[in-house]
Scaffold this active site. Sequence first.
Site, PDB file in Angstrom:
ATOM      1  CD1 TRP A   8      -1.825  -2.110   1.386  1.00  0.00           C
ATOM      2  CD2 TRP A   8      -3.381  -0.727   0.565  1.00  0.00           C
ATOM      3  NE1 TRP A   8      -3.400  -3.143   0.774  1.00  0.00           N
ATOM      4  CE2 TRP A   8      -4.317  -1.738   0.872  1.00  0.00           C
ATOM      5  CE3 TRP A   8      -3.895   0.226   0.329  1.00  0.00           C
ATOM      6  CZ2 TRP A   8      -5.052  -1.636   0.299  1.00  0.00           C
ATOM      7  CZ3 TRP A   8      -5.399   0.584   0.103  1.00  0.00           C
ATOM      8  CH2 TRP A   8      -6.105  -0.838   0.244  1.00  0.00           C
ATOM      9  CB  ILE A  13      -2.814   7.358   6.113  1.00  0.00           C
ATOM     10  CG1 ILE A  13      -1.783   6.528   5.253  1.00  0.00           C
ATOM     11  CG2 ILE A  13      -3.490   8.361   5.769  1.00  0.00           C
ATOM     12  CD1 ILE A  13      -1.072   7.667   4.196  1.00  0.00           C
ATOM     13  CB  THR A  30     -13.391   3.848   9.147  1.00  0.00           C
ATOM     14  OG1 THR A  30     -12.512   3.101   8.358  1.00  0.00           O
ATOM     15  CG2 THR A  30     -14.763   4.138   8.321  1.00  0.00           C
ATOM     16  CG  HIS A  60      -9.383   0.124   8.367  1.00  0.00           C
ATOM     17  ND1 HIS A  60      -8.083   0.223   8.191  1.00  0.00           N
ATOM     18  CD2 HIS A  60      -9.643  -1.232   7.748  1.00  0.00           C
ATOM     19  CE1 HIS A  60      -7.858  -0.730   7.428  1.00  0.00           C
ATOM     20  NE2 HIS A  60      -8.437  -2.005   7.445  1.00  0.00           N
TER      21      HIS A  60
END
Length: 156
Positions: A25, A82, A86, A88
């Site tokens: 990512w 990052i 939410t 997450h």
Amino acid sequence: MSTPGAPTLFVDGAGARVAVIASRWHTEVMDGLIAGAEGALKDANVDDVTLIRAPGSFELPILCQAYARQGFDAVIALGVIIRGDTPHFEYVSASATDGLTRVALDTGVPIGFGLLTCDDEDQALERAGLPDSQEDKGREAVEAALSTWNLLRTLG
């Protein structure tokens, strides 16, 4: 290229077998982290380096554990998470961090912590070791892991 107050570490990694596990990512940030790690490994005279690309940061602990169990002397975990809108971010950051700590303690293999947990992309870029970055967390992760490897070897 490190945070004020960060130690300057002399690292000799000659003879070390090192795995670098890097998330896929955030390509620009990851390219910088990997380049910083590779530069530090070269500067430390490490010739035996394996680069593995992980699907994401959540997968770093299990991959680090697998490579630590295969006889690598140090494993470098590189990733970036990052913050979004939410929870997450909190779940993945905590799970990855706790998992990497557990891997180091369970295996006795130094894990270089190059996992960026940032509020935004700009913060990550500042730590990525790119030409305009203020910090090089890929390099710092390697230096910490190899310094720890050297200290552990003094125990016999």
